[in-house]
Design an enzyme around this catalytic site. Structure first.
Site, PDB file in Angstrom:
ATOM      1  N   LYS A  36       4.329   0.261   9.306  1.00  0.00           N
ATOM      2  CA  LYS A  36       4.398   1.596   8.697  1.00  0.00           C
ATOM      3  C   LYS A  36       3.724   2.659   9.540  1.00  0.00           C
ATOM      4  O   LYS A  36       4.161   3.798   9.574  1.00  0.00           O
ATOM      5  CB  LYS A  36       3.759   1.553   7.305  1.00  0.00           C
TER       6      LYS A  36
ATOM      7  N   GLU B  43       0.873  -1.174   0.000  1.00  0.00           N
ATOM      8  CA  GLU B  43       0.000   0.000   0.000  1.00  0.00           C
ATOM      9  C   GLU B  43       0.907   1.219   0.000  1.00  0.00           C
ATOM     10  O   GLU B  43       1.808   1.314   0.848  1.00  0.00           O
ATOM     11  CB  GLU B  43      -0.894   0.010   1.246  1.00  0.00           C
TER      12      GLU B  43
ATOM     13  N   ARG C  80       5.055 -13.371   9.590  1.00  0.00           N
ATOM     14  CA  ARG C  80       5.649 -12.044   9.462  1.00  0.00           C
ATOM     15  C   ARG C  80       7.058 -12.064   9.999  1.00  0.00           C
ATOM     16  O   ARG C  80       7.370 -12.844  10.885  1.00  0.00           O
ATOM     17  CB  ARG C  80       4.882 -11.061  10.353  1.00  0.00           C
TER      18      ARG C  80
HETATM   19  P1  ATP Z   1       2.551  -2.458   7.880  1.00  0.00           P
HETATM   20  O1  ATP Z   1       2.031  -3.184   9.071  1.00  0.00           O
HETATM   21  O2  ATP Z   1       4.001  -2.166   7.940  1.00  0.00           O
HETATM   22  O3  ATP Z   1       1.727  -1.286   7.484  1.00  0.00           O
HETATM   23  P2  ATP Z   1       1.252  -3.793   5.814  1.00  0.00           P
HETATM   24  O4  ATP Z   1       0.956  -5.232   5.765  1.00  0.00           O
HETATM   25  O5  ATP Z   1       0.079  -2.945   6.090  1.00  0.00           O
HETATM   26  O6  ATP Z   1       2.450  -3.550   6.768  1.00  0.00           O
HETATM   27  P3  ATP Z   1       1.526  -3.498   3.022  1.00  0.00           P
HETATM   28  O7  ATP Z   1       2.096  -2.407   2.242  1.00  0.00           O
HETATM   29  O8  ATP Z   1       0.073  -3.772   2.920  1.00  0.00           O
HETATM   30  O9  ATP Z   1       1.913  -3.232   4.517  1.00  0.00           O
HETATM   31  O10 ATP Z   1       2.347  -4.827   2.791  1.00  0.00           O
HETATM   32  C1  ATP Z   1       2.674  -5.381   1.552  1.00  0.00           C
HETATM   33  C2  ATP Z   1       2.981  -6.836   1.765  1.00  0.00           C
HETATM   34  O11 ATP Z   1       4.044  -6.989   2.679  1.00  0.00           O
HETATM   35  C3  ATP Z   1       1.794  -7.581   2.332  1.00  0.00           C
HETATM   36  O12 ATP Z   1       1.630  -8.769   1.579  1.00  0.00           O
HETATM   37  C4  ATP Z   1       2.191  -7.891   3.751  1.00  0.00           C
HETATM   38  O13 ATP Z   1       1.668  -9.138   4.131  1.00  0.00           O
HETATM   39  C5  ATP Z   1       3.706  -7.932   3.662  1.00  0.00           C
HETATM   40  N1  ATP Z   1       4.354  -7.561   4.938  1.00  0.00           N
HETATM   41  C6  ATP Z   1       4.243  -6.410   5.618  1.00  0.00           C
HETATM   42  N2  ATP Z   1       4.971  -6.443   6.749  1.00  0.00           N
HETATM   43  C7  ATP Z   1       5.592  -7.646   6.783  1.00  0.00           C
HETATM   44  C8  ATP Z   1       6.488  -8.293   7.695  1.00  0.00           C
HETATM   45  N3  ATP Z   1       6.910  -7.700   8.812  1.00  0.00           N
HETATM   46  N4  ATP Z   1       6.917  -9.539   7.400  1.00  0.00           N
HETATM   47  C9  ATP Z   1       6.511 -10.156   6.281  1.00  0.00           C
HETATM   48  N5  ATP Z   1       5.671  -9.606   5.384  1.00  0.00           N
HETATM   49  C10 ATP Z   1       5.206  -8.372   5.619  1.00  0.00           C
HETATM   50 MG    MG Z   2      -1.547  -3.705   4.545  1.00  0.00          MG
END
Ligand code: ATP
Ligand code: MG
Length: 569
Positions: free
Chosen positions: A276, A32, A266
């Site tokens: 984020k 995102e 994760r």
């Molecule tokens: P955040 O919690 O940092 O906002 P998010 O999942 O909302 O993370 P996205 O931009 O939606 O952020 O993530 C893109 C991809 O990265 C998604 O498929 C998510 O599952 C994966 N992802 C995010 N954080 C991690 C992590 N710590 N370990 C593994 N995969 C991750």
């Molecule tokens: Mg997300």
């Protein structure tokens, strides 16, 4: 190299190909654009890209941009730059969920026409209240009583279609109505209790601008965007596991390509926050200088800190793919980096806390060029010359007036080798008459010991680094420590927040350090090993008088390897 198919995702994919469920593999990395990528994303894109590659498939880059208030083009650009730097190539397969708004709208209409979605007039708060609350166990499965149906749940299909059209046309205020899936208000998984599919929001979207005032929710948009692209395996982190029944429900109801969601653990790292939302807070409230502050766990921050793409990819490869969440010791990430830097970084001498060393039997004005090895781990790196003269800089802690036990560096009467140069013997020192601080150390050199040619009886226990005072250049050095003191910064005492775990001493400035003249030519991103001190990288900033700034990447001591040894691994 033989491919390793032992992880559980590969097992699933193999089965799906064998059964004919899919004829080929297509994955996607779906950030995102509401922040910069962090090391957790590095794991996610590694999983997405490497699984596709392993099975001869492809991986799409899709910006999951259905949240106008938080998203921005600057994030899109930062994400693309960091992915490229990591070495990922999505070729021309770059997609945006916001390009699918019309398609998603049509699918919502299709679901309404089947009688499986309705327009609700309840407010957000009422929706929450009707859904019911739950004391969730770890799977979010509860024994709470069923929720209550909304009084608007039985609207006719015609009325729902008409109201949905008017929602899109802007006839209602923000929050006045929602489109909800008609599933089951008694479902044990709260997410299945008539989840919201669309909300009204008059927000400017960085791509669709003001074209829409209704926006699809993640749980509706994500599976159908996957289906639109023909994604076979939608790999995501474990927190989406409880969303999977909903993912499948929307695919079934919309009658689209049957993408399959598979979750993996994760990445969590000690001393680090990987979300984020919290990283944004650190940036906005200026606890750090920006998303690329060298203390940030973002890809850009790590790059500016001196991390290599190779080290990050090796790290995510080595930690593997698991089904349960765990926290990885940051010392392991540092170990992977140190392995790479040790092989690739040229060595130079710098002095961070200078003390003058005067060689009394060296003629004033005489200079000599000595040969120094650029990288003992890489013969091709060759040699360079370093200038030796009567007055040198050495580190303050390489001299002691009264040496503590086991101190083998300089003290009156003791001898050390000056790296690449001569053996010198300390003859005395000068002090400031007022403060009594040592202002210079005096010594004599032995001409027979040049460049390591010590006669047998002249073996010394210590070699120290140095610089010719007349030739050294000024540099600024920035030392970093962990941004968070606590192992797990999100675990806080009652009433405290993760900000209370910030390390107040995570940045130490050394504005007046010295270095070999060759460092004047370093450009931003050039990495070095400062002999005996650690690994450093040229920052993009300049210090006072334009002096080059170097960030400390990490020290030479390998705590990970040491602990492994202790544990007998
Ligand atoms: P955040 O919690 O940092 O906002 P998010 O999942 O909302 O993370 P996205 O931009 O939606 O952020 O993530 C893109 C991809 O990265 C998604 O498929 C998510 O599952 C994966 N992802 C995010 N954080 C991690 C992590 N710590 N370990 C593994 N995969 C991750
Ligand atoms: Mg997300």
């Amino acid at each position: 190299m033989a491919e390793d198919y032992s992880d559980f995702i590969s097992e699933f994919i193999k089965e799906d190909l064998a059964s004919g469920r899919y004829s080929s593999v297509l994955t996607r990395f779906p950030p995102e654009p509401n922040g910069w990528l962090h090391v957790g994303h590095c794991k996610a894109c590694y999983v997405d890209f490497s699984m596709a590659e392993k099975f001869g498939g492809k991986c799409n880059l899709r910006f999951d941009d259905t949240n106008p208030e938080k998203e921005d083009i600057s994030y899109v650009e930062a994400i693309k730059r960091d992915l490229k730097w990591l070495g990922y190539d999505w070729e021309e397969r770059e997609y945006y969920a916001s390009d699918y708004y019309e398609y998603l709208y049509e699918l919502a209409v299709k679901i309404i026409k089947k009688g499986h979605a309705y327009i609700d007039d309840l407010s957000d708060e009422e929706i929450r209240e009707y859904r019911g609350t739950a004391v969730a166990d770890k799977n979010n499965i509860t024994d709470t009583p069923p929720g209550r149906n909304s009084p608007y749940r039985e609207r006719s299909i015609e009325e729902n279609l008409e109201l949905f059209g008017r929602m899109r046309a802007g006839a209602f205020a923000d929050g006045a109505k929602t489109l909800r899936a008609k599933i089951d208000m008694a479902h044990p998984n709260l997410l299945m209790r008539d989840p919201v599919m669309y909300r009204i929001r008059r927000d400017y979207h960085y791509r669709t601008q003001n074209a829409w005032c209704i926006y699809p929710m993640y749980d509706f948009a994500h599976p159908l965007s996957d289906a639109k692209e023909g994604i076979s395996h939608s790999l995501c982190s474990l927190e989406y596991e409880i969303h999977r029944p909903l993912y499948d429900w929307f695919i079934r109801e919309a009658e689209v390509f049957p993408s399959r969601q598979i979750e993996f653990a994760r990445l969590n790292l000690t001393h680090t926050v990987l979300s984020k939302r919290y990283l944004l807070k650190l940036v906005q409230e200026k606890y750090v200088s920006g998303w690329d502050d060298p203390r940030m766990p973002t890809i850009a921050g790590l790059r500016r800190r001196g991390y290599t793409a190779t080290a990050l990819r090796t790290f995510v490869d080595k930690i593997g793919i698991a089904k349960t969440d765990s926290t990885v010791d940051i010392a392991f990430l540092e170990y992977c980096l140190r392995q790479d830097l040790n092989k690739t970084s040229p060595r130079v001498m710098t002095v961070l806390n200078p003390l003058k060393l005067i060689i009394e039997n060296w003629e004033a004005g005489k200079v000599e060029e000595l040969e120094a090895i650029n990288n003992p781990e890489d013969e091709r790196a060759g040699t360079r010359t370093v200038v030796f003269s009567r007055e040198l800089w050495i580190e303050q802690d390489d001299f002691a007036v009264a040496p503590p036990p086991k101190y083998f560096r300089l003290f009156p009467g003791n001898s050390v080798r000056l790296r690449y140069g001569y053996i010198v013997t300390c003859t005395g020192f000068d002090t400031d008459p007022q403060t009594k601080a040592v202002t210079a150390v005096r010594c004599t050199y032995d001409p027979a010991t040049r460049g390591g040619n010590a006669p047998d009886n002249r073996i010394v226990k210590s070699t120290i680094h140095w610089l010719s005072a007349a030739h050294a250049i000024h540099i600024e050095v920035r030392h970093y420590d962990y941004l968070f003191k606590a192992d797990k910064p999100m675990e806080t005492a009652p009433g405290a927040t993760f900000l209370d775990n910030l390390n107040p001493h995570s940045l130490e400035l050394i504005p007046d350090a010295y270095a070999e003249p060759c460092l004047a030519k370093a450009v931003s991103g050039d990495r070095y090993q400062f002999e005996r001190l650690g690994y450093f990288v040229r920052d993009l900033d300049c210090g006072v008088d334009g002096r080059p700034v170097f960030n400390k990447t990490l020290g030479l001591r390998d705590t990970w390897a040491k602990e492994q040894k202790k544990a007998g691994v």
